[in-house]
Scaffold this motif. Sequence first.
Motif, PDB file in Angstrom:
ATOM      1  N   ALA A 197      -1.216   6.933   3.450  1.00 33.81           N
ATOM      2  CA  ALA A 197      -1.101   7.387   2.059  1.00 33.81           C
ATOM      3  C   ALA A 197      -1.173   6.236   1.054  1.00 33.81           C
ATOM      4  O   ALA A 197      -0.464   6.231   0.047  1.00 33.81           O
ATOM      5  CB  ALA A 197       0.166   8.218   1.854  1.00 33.81           C
ATOM      6  N   TRP A 198      -2.042   5.280   1.304  1.00 36.03           N
ATOM      7  CA  TRP A 198      -2.228   4.152   0.397  1.00 36.03           C
ATOM      8  C   TRP A 198      -3.531   4.278  -0.391  1.00 36.03           C
ATOM      9  O   TRP A 198      -4.527   4.759   0.118  1.00 36.03           O
ATOM     10  CB  TRP A 198      -2.270   2.840   1.176  1.00 36.03           C
ATOM     11  N   LYS A 199      -3.514   3.818  -1.630  1.00 35.09           N
ATOM     12  CA  LYS A 199      -4.728   3.656  -2.426  1.00 35.09           C
ATOM     13  C   LYS A 199      -4.420   2.700  -3.569  1.00 35.09           C
ATOM     14  O   LYS A 199      -3.486   2.948  -4.332  1.00 35.09           O
ATOM     15  CB  LYS A 199      -5.206   4.998  -2.986  1.00 35.09           C
ATOM     16  N   PRO A 200      -5.188   1.603  -3.668  1.00 35.72           N
ATOM     17  CA  PRO A 200      -6.297   1.180  -2.810  1.00 35.72           C
ATOM     18  C   PRO A 200      -5.820   0.736  -1.424  1.00 35.72           C
ATOM     19  O   PRO A 200      -4.628   0.723  -1.137  1.00 35.72           O
ATOM     20  CB  PRO A 200      -6.909   0.012  -3.593  1.00 35.72           C
ATOM     21  N   LYS A 201      -6.782   0.372  -0.580  1.00 36.88           N
ATOM     22  CA  LYS A 201      -6.493   0.030   0.810  1.00 36.88           C
ATOM     23  C   LYS A 201      -5.592  -1.200   0.893  1.00 36.88           C
ATOM     24  O   LYS A 201      -5.825  -2.203   0.208  1.00 36.88           O
ATOM     25  CB  LYS A 201      -7.806  -0.235   1.548  1.00 36.88           C
ATOM     26  N   GLY A 214       2.034   3.773  -0.247  1.00 31.34           N
ATOM     27  CA  GLY A 214       2.133   4.450   1.040  1.00 31.34           C
ATOM     28  C   GLY A 214       3.515   4.513   1.656  1.00 31.34           C
ATOM     29  O   GLY A 214       4.524   4.113   1.081  1.00 31.34           O
ATOM     30  N   GLN A 215       3.516   5.004   2.863  1.00 24.88           N
ATOM     31  CA  GLN A 215       4.748   5.232   3.609  1.00 24.88           C
ATOM     32  C   GLN A 215       5.258   3.934   4.234  1.00 24.88           C
ATOM     33  O   GLN A 215       4.500   2.975   4.424  1.00 24.88           O
ATOM     34  CB  GLN A 215       4.476   6.264   4.714  1.00 24.88           C
ATOM     35  N   ALA A 216       6.540   3.914   4.536  1.00 25.05           N
ATOM     36  CA  ALA A 216       7.095   2.782   5.278  1.00 25.05           C
ATOM     37  C   ALA A 216       6.415   2.708   6.647  1.00 25.05           C
ATOM     38  O   ALA A 216       6.098   3.737   7.250  1.00 25.05           O
ATOM     39  CB  ALA A 216       8.602   2.961   5.448  1.00 25.05           C
TER      40      ALA A 216
END
Length: 247
Positions: free
Chosen positions: A165-169, A142-144
């Motif tokens: 924008a993360w995966k997995p959580k 994901g993003q910063a």
Amino acid sequence: MLWMCLCVIVFLPISTRCSTGPFHVVGPGHVLHAVAGEDLVLPCTLKPSISAEGMTVEWFRLNYHTAKPLVHLYKDYRAQNDNQIQSYKGRTSLFQDDLKNGNVSLKLSQVQLSDEGDYKCYIQSEIYDDDNLVRVIIRGIGQAPLLSLEDNADDRINLVCESGAWKPKPSIDWLDHEGRILNAEPPEELSDAQGFTVKRQLTIHKNDTKRFVCRVSQMDSRIDTKVTKEAMVQIPSKKKYNFMVSA
């Protein structure tokens, strides 16, 4: 009487499509991993290494939500992707110059989280066909963290940290200047096609003139890899806040 025998030898063209006997479609033999935004090659070859130039090469998704889950189709010596899944438009290709060596691998450009799943590589000549399965797992790094703050009327400050924008959580925590996890509000979570977004609020006193860090961490047990991104805010005695981000 003199008999003469005239022998006529006729050379008939042999189609490379008809001359192909039994073959096997060989996949990578393991799960493929990629990070969203990267290019990914889904390996697939013919054994023995015969030419696939005159064959039908079809890549499609398994257990997909559309009736015709076509990812890429090569037929009659050219790509025919009119019925391709819309999200794959302009992102798929074969290694055209290497088809003659039996390389029917698929290149998938700029992979998306929605590309995760099972793919079938199906090859058909005029007399034989075979297929193989390729499993793909896509990770979203994901993003910063994005920091924001607001003053409360009761002499407090709300620090808010958000990252998507993360995966997995991932997990999300607030830490003090000594690296100790602070008692913040419960994290908020949102999931959509772009992955997971996490958000967490920390409330502090206005006289807490220290450094606070928001840490977003993702542990992907599928590949035993951890990613951490942090953002820091310095609360001074005057109302001028300094933000710093590290990935």
